[in-house]
Design a protein around this motif. Sequence first.
Motif, PDB file in Angstrom:
ATOM      1  N   VAL A 339       0.834  -1.204   0.000  1.00 23.20           N
ATOM      2  CA  VAL A 339       0.000   0.000   0.000  1.00 23.20           C
ATOM      3  C   VAL A 339       0.868   1.255   0.000  1.00 23.20           C
ATOM      4  CG1 VAL A 339      -1.675   1.330   1.328  1.00 23.20           C
ATOM      5  CG2 VAL A 339      -1.958  -1.146   1.092  1.00 23.20           C
ATOM      6  N   ALA A 340       1.912   1.249   0.799  1.00 20.43           N
ATOM      7  CA  ALA A 340       2.787   2.418   0.875  1.00 20.43           C
ATOM      8  C   ALA A 340       3.432   2.708  -0.475  1.00 20.43           C
ATOM      9  CB  ALA A 340       3.859   2.196   1.935  1.00 20.43           C
ATOM     10  N   GLU A 341       3.818   1.671  -1.175  1.00 16.30           N
ATOM     11  CA  GLU A 341       4.453   1.847  -2.479  1.00 16.30           C
ATOM     12  C   GLU A 341       3.453   2.412  -3.493  1.00 16.30           C
ATOM     13  OE1 GLU A 341       7.002   1.831  -5.762  1.00 16.30           O
ATOM     14  OE2 GLU A 341       7.376   1.803  -3.608  1.00 16.30           O
ATOM     15  N   GLU A 342       2.231   1.879  -3.505  1.00 16.73           N
ATOM     16  CA  GLU A 342       1.250   2.298  -4.493  1.00 16.73           C
ATOM     17  C   GLU A 342       0.727   3.703  -4.228  1.00 16.73           C
ATOM     18  OE1 GLU A 342       0.772   0.680  -7.208  1.00 16.73           O
ATOM     19  OE2 GLU A 342       2.136  -0.883  -6.477  1.00 16.73           O
ATOM     20  N   LEU A 343       0.781   4.152  -2.982  1.00 20.59           N
ATOM     21  CA  LEU A 343       0.228   5.454  -2.620  1.00 20.59           C
ATOM     22  C   LEU A 343       1.298   6.519  -2.419  1.00 20.59           C
ATOM     23  CD1 LEU A 343      -2.299   3.673  -2.207  1.00 20.59           C
ATOM     24  CD2 LEU A 343      -2.819   5.026  -0.187  1.00 20.59           C
ATOM     25  N   ARG A 344       2.511   6.238  -2.817  1.00 17.10           N
ATOM     26  CA  ARG A 344       3.601   7.168  -2.531  1.00 17.10           C
ATOM     27  C   ARG A 344       3.411   8.503  -3.242  1.00 17.10           C
ATOM     28  NH1 ARG A 344       5.223   3.822  -6.516  1.00 17.10           N
ATOM     29  NH2 ARG A 344       6.487   4.637  -8.219  1.00 17.10           N
ATOM     30  N   ARG A 345       2.686   8.532  -4.362  1.00 17.41           N
ATOM     31  CA  ARG A 345       2.467   9.789  -5.089  1.00 17.41           C
ATOM     32  C   ARG A 345       1.157  10.469  -4.690  1.00 17.41           C
ATOM     33  NH1 ARG A 345       4.471   6.327  -9.154  1.00 17.41           N
ATOM     34  NH2 ARG A 345       6.536   6.935  -9.940  1.00 17.41           N
ATOM     35  N   VAL A 346       0.411   9.859  -3.799  1.00 13.34           N
ATOM     36  CA  VAL A 346      -0.864  10.418  -3.356  1.00 13.34           C
ATOM     37  C   VAL A 346      -0.610  11.386  -2.205  1.00 13.34           C
ATOM     38  CG1 VAL A 346      -3.098   9.858  -2.308  1.00 13.34           C
ATOM     39  CG2 VAL A 346      -2.128   8.367  -4.073  1.00 13.34           C
ATOM     40  N   PRO A 347      -1.249  12.549  -2.179  1.00 13.52           N
ATOM     41  CA  PRO A 347      -1.072  13.467  -1.047  1.00 13.52           C
ATOM     42  C   PRO A 347      -1.339  12.756   0.279  1.00 13.52           C
ATOM     43  CG  PRO A 347      -2.287  14.551  -2.795  1.00 13.52           C
ATOM     44  CD  PRO A 347      -2.150  13.115  -3.202  1.00 13.52           C
ATOM     45  N   GLU A 348      -0.539  13.074   1.267  1.00 12.17           N
ATOM     46  CA  GLU A 348      -0.615  12.367   2.539  1.00 12.17           C
ATOM     47  C   GLU A 348      -2.008  12.414   3.161  1.00 12.17           C
ATOM     48  OE1 GLU A 348       1.735  12.247   6.857  1.00 12.17           O
ATOM     49  OE2 GLU A 348       2.372  13.620   5.256  1.00 12.17           O
ATOM     50  N   ALA A 349      -2.698  13.532   2.997  1.00 12.13           N
ATOM     51  CA  ALA A 349      -4.016  13.681   3.615  1.00 12.13           C
ATOM     52  C   ALA A 349      -5.038  12.703   3.058  1.00 12.13           C
ATOM     53  CB  ALA A 349      -4.524  15.105   3.422  1.00 12.13           C
ATOM     54  N   HIS A 359      -8.714   2.424  -5.295  1.00 10.64           N
ATOM     55  CA  HIS A 359      -8.406   2.775  -6.687  1.00 10.64           C
ATOM     56  C   HIS A 359      -6.924   2.616  -7.006  1.00 10.64           C
ATOM     57  CE1 HIS A 359     -12.137   4.241  -8.582  1.00 10.64           C
ATOM     58  NE2 HIS A 359     -12.529   4.421  -7.332  1.00 10.64           N
ATOM     59  N   ALA A 360      -6.067   3.187  -6.159  1.00  5.25           N
ATOM     60  CA  ALA A 360      -4.637   3.194  -6.481  1.00  5.25           C
ATOM     61  C   ALA A 360      -4.009   1.810  -6.373  1.00  5.25           C
ATOM     62  CB  ALA A 360      -3.908   4.177  -5.568  1.00  5.25           C
ATOM     63  N   ALA A 361      -4.346   1.076  -5.319  1.00  6.99           N
ATOM     64  CA  ALA A 361      -3.676  -0.199  -5.071  1.00  6.99           C
ATOM     65  C   ALA A 361      -4.393  -1.402  -5.671  1.00  6.99           C
ATOM     66  CB  ALA A 361      -3.516  -0.414  -3.559  1.00  6.99           C
ATOM     67  N   VAL A 362      -5.722  -1.370  -5.667  1.00  6.08           N
ATOM     68  CA  VAL A 362      -6.476  -2.553  -6.093  1.00  6.08           C
ATOM     69  C   VAL A 362      -6.941  -2.432  -7.540  1.00  6.08           C
ATOM     70  CG1 VAL A 362      -8.422  -4.068  -5.568  1.00  6.08           C
ATOM     71  CG2 VAL A 362      -7.220  -2.892  -3.712  1.00  6.08           C
ATOM     72  N   ILE A 363      -7.777  -1.446  -7.836  1.00  3.62           N
ATOM     73  CA  ILE A 363      -8.367  -1.359  -9.173  1.00  3.62           C
ATOM     74  C   ILE A 363      -7.304  -1.109 -10.238  1.00  3.62           C
ATOM     75  CG2 ILE A 363      -9.907   0.017 -10.626  1.00  3.62           C
ATOM     76  CD1 ILE A 363     -11.755   0.326  -8.244  1.00  3.62           C
TER      77      ILE A 363
END
Length: 440
Positions: A339-349, A359-363
């Motif tokens: 999850v951390a890898e897939e969301l690294r470009r997503v704003p922290e909030a 969406h980012a990790a699964v779909i």
Amino acid sequence: MAAACGIAGLFAFFPAHRENSADDAELDEEADAEETTQLQVAAIDPASPSISGVGLAPFRGWRVAPERLRDLAGRYATPWDQHAGAWDGSAEEAASVLRSWQRSGALVREPARALYAYEQTGPRGSQRGLLAAVHLDSRLLPHEDVIASRANGIGRVLEVGRLNLEPLLLGYSGGGRTAAHLDAATRRTPASEVLASDGQRHRLWRMTDQAAHADITAELSRIPAFLADGHHRWVAARQLRRYLHAEGRGTGPWDYISGLLVDVQRSPMALSPVHRVLPHVNPTAALNSAATRFRVARLRGGLTEWLRVLRQNAQHAIAFVVVTGHEAFLLTDPHQAFVAEELRRVPEALRRMQLTVLHAAVIETLWRVPDSPEDILYEASPTKAARQVQEFGGIAVLVAPPRQADLQNAAGAGLRLPRKSTSFGPKPHPGLVLRLLDEE
């Protein structure tokens, strides 16, 4: 399923220096690009002529004739029912249906401009608010991104049909003056009343007193409103206005959009999730890939039990329910490194939001589903989402509504939530009074 949402508490998390939206150019570029991105709320230019609160005006609408009110018994029955709803190029047909209702007398033009008190009661909840024409430069606080193709489709209906669709649903925290006028209006006999098929009773009162108009306008002109429902209609109306201004049409009715303003201190809104339907995903393959990164457990019982389990598990952790035909599976305990890898470009909030992870990790990563309207459908009703899968195949992903902390974190950071993150309600009936753009 719906959780009470204290929208008023969110206002404290919108920084005072932030405007109601990204500017027109940003919104139009987003739609023209046929893609959705996270947009920060633009800062207000001190020299901007933007309205500091909600600018509103009465309008001379068209009401459904009393003998035709029974035709509105269906929750979304309107003169353009089954035409404009698809947003697929049927705008001309929708406009034709509207004009035929006018010619036949099914729609009757109001004798004068008015504001309207609107109230609904029933199993979906109670709500009272003010129906008015809302200026597009009003300080409306959006919270979601939009799907470009949907906004463009709505814009086509607005352009050809020359009418506003279902009013925006706007939440605000008032000082009580507007509420007092609504209380007074609703003590009279309503101008329109309909009992819809979902059990909701909708009533409408005309407000024509000029002193009341002035008092309401003065109060709301200093108060921002939370854009609870109608982001796509709002973007489409702003696009149409910019187009008409560029043609030299100047100011006009297209500078406004229909809106229902609800004082959430007096009529709290409910917050529900919007579920995902993935019609082209193979259920077996989806579950097998999910099992490499999540704990997957088969659920017993039916939809009611599945939703109970989902709510229980999603209170403090990531959890989804995947529906495949007549079965359902609970996805929990994602691998944290994944999850951390897939969301690294997503704003922290936004990283702790259920839908962000979905969406980012699964779909996108595990299931490789294209981000297109044909591949990802959105459904507020879990029953309808499950039924679509049973009838047509694919899978449905049932989700929990965003937590209050998610909304506050995103608002505090000036970010928008992923598209179709929330469903605020109960929603107003779209057909009791219609506002046309060329007949103000």
